[in-house]
Design a protein around this motif. Structure first.
Motif, PDB file in Angstrom:
ATOM      1  N   ILE A   1       1.867  17.880   6.480  1.00  0.00           N
ATOM      2  CA  ILE A   1       2.342  17.186   5.270  1.00  0.00           C
ATOM      3  C   ILE A   1       3.719  17.697   4.867  1.00  0.00           C
ATOM      4  O   ILE A   1       4.603  16.899   4.499  1.00  0.00           O
ATOM      5  CB  ILE A   1       1.321  17.368   4.131  1.00  0.00           C
ATOM      6  N   LEU A   2       3.934  18.997   4.946  1.00  0.00           N
ATOM      7  CA  LEU A   2       5.243  19.548   4.611  1.00  0.00           C
ATOM      8  C   LEU A   2       6.305  19.077   5.607  1.00  0.00           C
ATOM      9  O   LEU A   2       7.434  18.751   5.216  1.00  0.00           O
ATOM     10  CB  LEU A   2       5.184  21.078   4.585  1.00  0.00           C
ATOM     11  N   LYS A  16      -4.347  11.528  -1.248  1.00  0.00           N
ATOM     12  CA  LYS A  16      -3.754  12.640  -2.015  1.00  0.00           C
ATOM     13  C   LYS A  16      -2.244  12.736  -1.762  1.00  0.00           C
ATOM     14  O   LYS A  16      -1.466  13.014  -2.683  1.00  0.00           O
ATOM     15  CB  LYS A  16      -4.453  13.953  -1.661  1.00  0.00           C
ATOM     16  N   VAL A  17      -1.826  12.505  -0.514  1.00  0.00           N
ATOM     17  CA  VAL A  17      -0.391  12.511  -0.211  1.00  0.00           C
ATOM     18  C   VAL A  17       0.308  11.376  -0.955  1.00  0.00           C
ATOM     19  O   VAL A  17       1.398  11.554  -1.509  1.00  0.00           O
ATOM     20  CB  VAL A  17      -0.162  12.386   1.308  1.00  0.00           C
ATOM     21  N   LYS A  18      -0.330  10.212  -0.991  1.00  0.00           N
ATOM     22  CA  LYS A  18       0.252   9.092  -1.726  1.00  0.00           C
ATOM     23  C   LYS A  18       0.416   9.423  -3.202  1.00  0.00           C
ATOM     24  O   LYS A  18       1.435   9.098  -3.815  1.00  0.00           O
ATOM     25  CB  LYS A  18      -0.634   7.848  -1.572  1.00  0.00           C
ATOM     26  N   THR A  36       0.817  -1.228   0.000  1.00  0.00           N
ATOM     27  CA  THR A  36       0.000   0.000   0.000  1.00  0.00           C
ATOM     28  C   THR A  36       0.832   1.250   0.000  1.00  0.00           C
ATOM     29  O   THR A  36       0.408   2.284   0.473  1.00  0.00           O
ATOM     30  CB  THR A  36      -0.892   0.002   1.253  1.00  0.00           C
ATOM     31  N   CYS A  37       2.074   1.187  -0.480  1.00  0.00           N
ATOM     32  CA  CYS A  37       2.950   2.361  -0.411  1.00  0.00           C
ATOM     33  C   CYS A  37       3.352   2.833  -1.796  1.00  0.00           C
ATOM     34  O   CYS A  37       3.708   2.014  -2.644  1.00  0.00           O
ATOM     35  CB  CYS A  37       4.195   2.030   0.398  1.00  0.00           C
ATOM     36  N   PRO A  38       3.331   4.140  -2.072  1.00  0.00           N
ATOM     37  CA  PRO A  38       3.730   4.639  -3.401  1.00  0.00           C
ATOM     38  C   PRO A  38       5.220   4.537  -3.627  1.00  0.00           C
ATOM     39  O   PRO A  38       5.689   4.751  -4.732  1.00  0.00           O
ATOM     40  CB  PRO A  38       3.281   6.108  -3.362  1.00  0.00           C
ATOM     41  N   LEU A  39       5.985   4.256  -2.571  1.00  0.00           N
ATOM     42  CA  LEU A  39       7.437   4.220  -2.717  1.00  0.00           C
ATOM     43  C   LEU A  39       7.930   2.840  -3.139  1.00  0.00           C
ATOM     44  O   LEU A  39       9.113   2.651  -3.365  1.00  0.00           O
ATOM     45  CB  LEU A  39       8.099   4.592  -1.385  1.00  0.00           C
ATOM     46  N   CYS A  40       7.051   1.846  -3.173  1.00  0.00           N
ATOM     47  CA  CYS A  40       7.463   0.475  -3.488  1.00  0.00           C
ATOM     48  C   CYS A  40       7.782   0.358  -4.965  1.00  0.00           C
ATOM     49  O   CYS A  40       6.965   0.673  -5.813  1.00  0.00           O
ATOM     50  CB  CYS A  40       6.369  -0.509  -3.099  1.00  0.00           C
ATOM     51  N   PHE A  98      -9.657  20.544   3.166  1.00  0.00           N
ATOM     52  CA  PHE A  98      -9.173  19.564   4.138  1.00  0.00           C
ATOM     53  C   PHE A  98      -7.663  19.345   3.981  1.00  0.00           C
ATOM     54  O   PHE A  98      -6.923  19.273   4.954  1.00  0.00           O
ATOM     55  CB  PHE A  98      -9.917  18.233   3.975  1.00  0.00           C
ATOM     56  N   PHE A  99      -7.206  19.222   2.746  1.00  0.00           N
ATOM     57  CA  PHE A  99      -5.782  19.072   2.480  1.00  0.00           C
ATOM     58  C   PHE A  99      -5.024  20.303   2.963  1.00  0.00           C
ATOM     59  O   PHE A  99      -3.932  20.193   3.518  1.00  0.00           O
ATOM     60  CB  PHE A  99      -5.553  18.843   0.979  1.00  0.00           C
TER      61      PHE A  99
END
Length: 610
Positions: free
Chosen positions: A342-343, A376-378, A143-147, A334-335
């Motif tokens: 997030i930053l 959205k962060v992903k 479930t990670c965008p970094l994979c 919300f974001f």
């Protein structure tokens, strides 16, 4: 005594915890030939992560044989403490490399990055490769965008055997850590190599004794060991803290985020944001949609952000007329409310997902809104062309405690993209980014933020260093790493680091020079053109106390080589006195050796030892 070095983590990579490795500890506890083991936890020199580098076990084997085992579950020891890792491998009688068959990512990372280092350090030492675990057929959800690799696949038997062939090792598959696999299978092979090591040591001892007893006259003088060289410890990296402080200090800000009602929410830096996200690259026109070719990234950019260049924008008149920060409107309310968290997550390395989720939940009570912001962060951190999946956070954090995008900043090194300062060196120009320079170098932070000419100038001349050396210096600031081409370039880089007061880079250059000199054989030291005394004087002049002390010991240890060189006469009286006092071999030994040779010549007999 027998020294065993065990490398690698055989635990389940998808459920890592702080428990000690099981294979070595299980063998010591179950083997009937081993008794009385005790462990002491040794921490890394930096101590930043507070994680063990290796665990040392001491026990008795075969009754009266001392058994010393160093269990190193973390391969980072080869990066953070090169001297310790080299000494461990060089002094080992047996090496055990263990891995989990269900962690293919770690297997390939070790095979590509660390196995070549071990091959170079091996010296006819038996190696055992232990593949631990039962292979799983099901793929684990990711479930990670970094994979970027298939974490669900297993390490095949063929891959393990191929690795064993490369090292000339014995390959074992241990499906579990029970009495059969530990005691009879793994223990049988390990104890066979232990017996072989004992036989070899006994044979060498008998040869030495026989040789010493073969001559009953005057014994030859014993050559003492040279003094131990000073130990240099590398300074811990503060790359993560430097860039995180950049966000907190708000220096060199070139982008300001605003809420939908045009209220300023957060300040940031384009270079850092673009280093992590293709969304920001697209937003700040570093890349075009044609370059990215990912519709989800393009859609996320359009849905989340818009740039406002209206001169009538509230507060625009108070901004600097020269180069005002870019105004970005965050469309999602919300974001926007979670943007500060997030930053902070991005500037801290973008790997602390659990902390980010907890911070977002504190601000957004509705679980649907929390999930929406997380997605959205992903997508912001997504790599083009890859599925938007999040890798296991604990696994990733344990393996990569530093920034995952420090190599991404290298993409902007010596590139005009987003550059706001240009250095002029030897008639050439080198573009750079003030935000990175200010965050990583205190001298440049004072130069750009103080009442100096450089604070208001775009073109800044640099004197006293070459373009190649300055580019290597910038490479360290951007990536926290450097690789000098040789001793001369490392010394030039050390001088540049001293000029800009970057102490960790000085230590890296010192370690590089020491490593290069230590690896040279005596014949190469005698024939090389490098002036070691000149190197010593430069180290002293530029306040490199550790290197200068080490070089003095190095000259003394190789006295017979350096005393024949012309530059030896350039040593000061104090330096010459130190070298003569600590020289090896000592004057007393050479005198005794001359008397012994005279005696042998007078007796007209042949020395069986010399």
């Amino acid at each position: 005594s027998i020294h065993i070095v065990a490398l690698g983590n055989e635990g389940d990579a998808f459920h890592q915890d702080s428990r000690p490795s099981g294979l070595i500890r299980a063998y010591l506890g179950r083997s009937p030939l081993v008794s009385g083991d005790e462990s002491s936890l040794l921490l890394s020199a930096s101590g930043a992560a507070a994680r063990p580098v290796f665990t040392e076990y001491q026990a008795s084997a075969f009754g009266n044989v001392k058994l010393v085992v160093h269990d190193c579950p973390v391969w980072d020891i080869f990066d953070s403490d090169w001297y310790t890792s080299r000494n461990l491998i060089g002094g080992a009688d047996i090496i055990v490399i263990k891995y989990n068959v269900n962690d293919k990512f770690s297997f390939h990372e070790v095979k590509d990055n660390y196995i070549p280092v071990i091959k170079r350090a091996l010296n006819s030492v038996p190696v055992i490769i232990a593949a631990v675990g039962t292979r799983q057929n099901e793929e684990l959800p990711c479930t990670c965008p970094l994979c970027t690799s298939d974490r669900g696949s297993c390490v095949s038997t063929t891959e393990g055997i191929q690795l064993a062939k490369e090292l000339g090792a014995t390959y074992l598959e241990l499906h579990s850590l029970d009495d059969f696999y530990i005691g009879k299978y793994f223990g049988g092979v390990l104890e066979y190599f232990m017996i072989q090591a004992l036989n070899q040591k006994t044979s060498e001892k008998m040869k030495r004794r026989k040789m010493s007893n073969s001559f009953h006259g005057i014994r030859p003088p014993q050559l003492e060991q040279p003094e131990k060289m000073p130990v240099l410890k590398a300074e811990a990296s503060h790359y993560n803290a430097d860039l995180n402080n950049l966000l907190l200090c708000c220096q060199c800000v070139d982008v300001v985020f605003h809420s939908p009602d045009l209220e300023a929410v957060a300040e940031a830096h384009k270079i850092v944001l673009c280093a992590v996200s293709h969304v920001f690259m697209l937003l700040f026109s570093v890349k075009s949609p044609a370059d990215i070719q990912d519709s989800s990234i393009i859609q996320t950019t359009q849905d989340l952000f818009t740039i406002n260049r209206d001169p009538a924008f509230p507060g625009a008149s108070q901004e600097s007329p020269g180069n005002p920060p870019l105004r970005v409107i965050v469309k999602d309310a919300f974001f926007c409310s979670c943007l500060a968290d997030i930053l902070r997550f991005i500037y801290s390395g973008a790997f602390q997902w659990e902390e980010l989720e907890e911070d977002i939940r504190k601000k957004l009570k509705d679980s649907g809104d929390v999930s929406n912001v997380i997605e959205k962060v992903k997508c912001i951190l997504k790599t083009p062309g890859k599925f938007n999946c999040l890798r296991n956070c604990k696994t990733y954090q344990a393996r990569k405690p530093l920034w995952f995008y420090n190599t991404s900043l290298k993409f902007f090194l010596n590139k005009p993209m987003l550059a706001d300062v240009v250095f002029e060196i030897q008639g050439a120009t080198v573009p750079a980014h003030r935000a990175i320079l200010v965050a990583r170098c205190e001298v440049m932070a004072a130069m750009f933020n103080g009442n100096y000419m450089e604070a208001k100038s775009v073109l800044i001349p640099v004197y006293g260093v070459s373009k190649e050396t300055f580019l290597s210096f910038l490479e360290y600031l951007y990536t926290d790493s450097c690789c000098p081409a040789g001793i001369f370039q490392a010394m030039c880089l050390l001088i540049c680091a001293e000029m800009y007061q970057v102490s960790r880079l000085q230590h890296i250059c010192e370690l590089f020079i020491i490593t290069q000199l230590q690896s040279m054989p005596s014949r190469e030291l005698a024939s090389m053109n490098l002036d070691i005394v000149d190197l010593l004087k430069k180290a002293k002049f530029h306040h490199s106390d550790c290197l200068s002390t080490w070089l003095l010991h190095f000259i003394a240890t190789n006295y017979l080589i350096f005393s024949q060189k012309p530059e030896f006469q350039d040593l000061s009286v104090e330096e010459r006195s130190f070298v003569e006092k600590h020289r090896w071999p000592s004057t007393m030994y050479l005198k005794q050796l001359a008397e012994y040779r005279k005696y042998i010549h007078s007796r007209k007999c042949r020395c069986l030892v010399m």
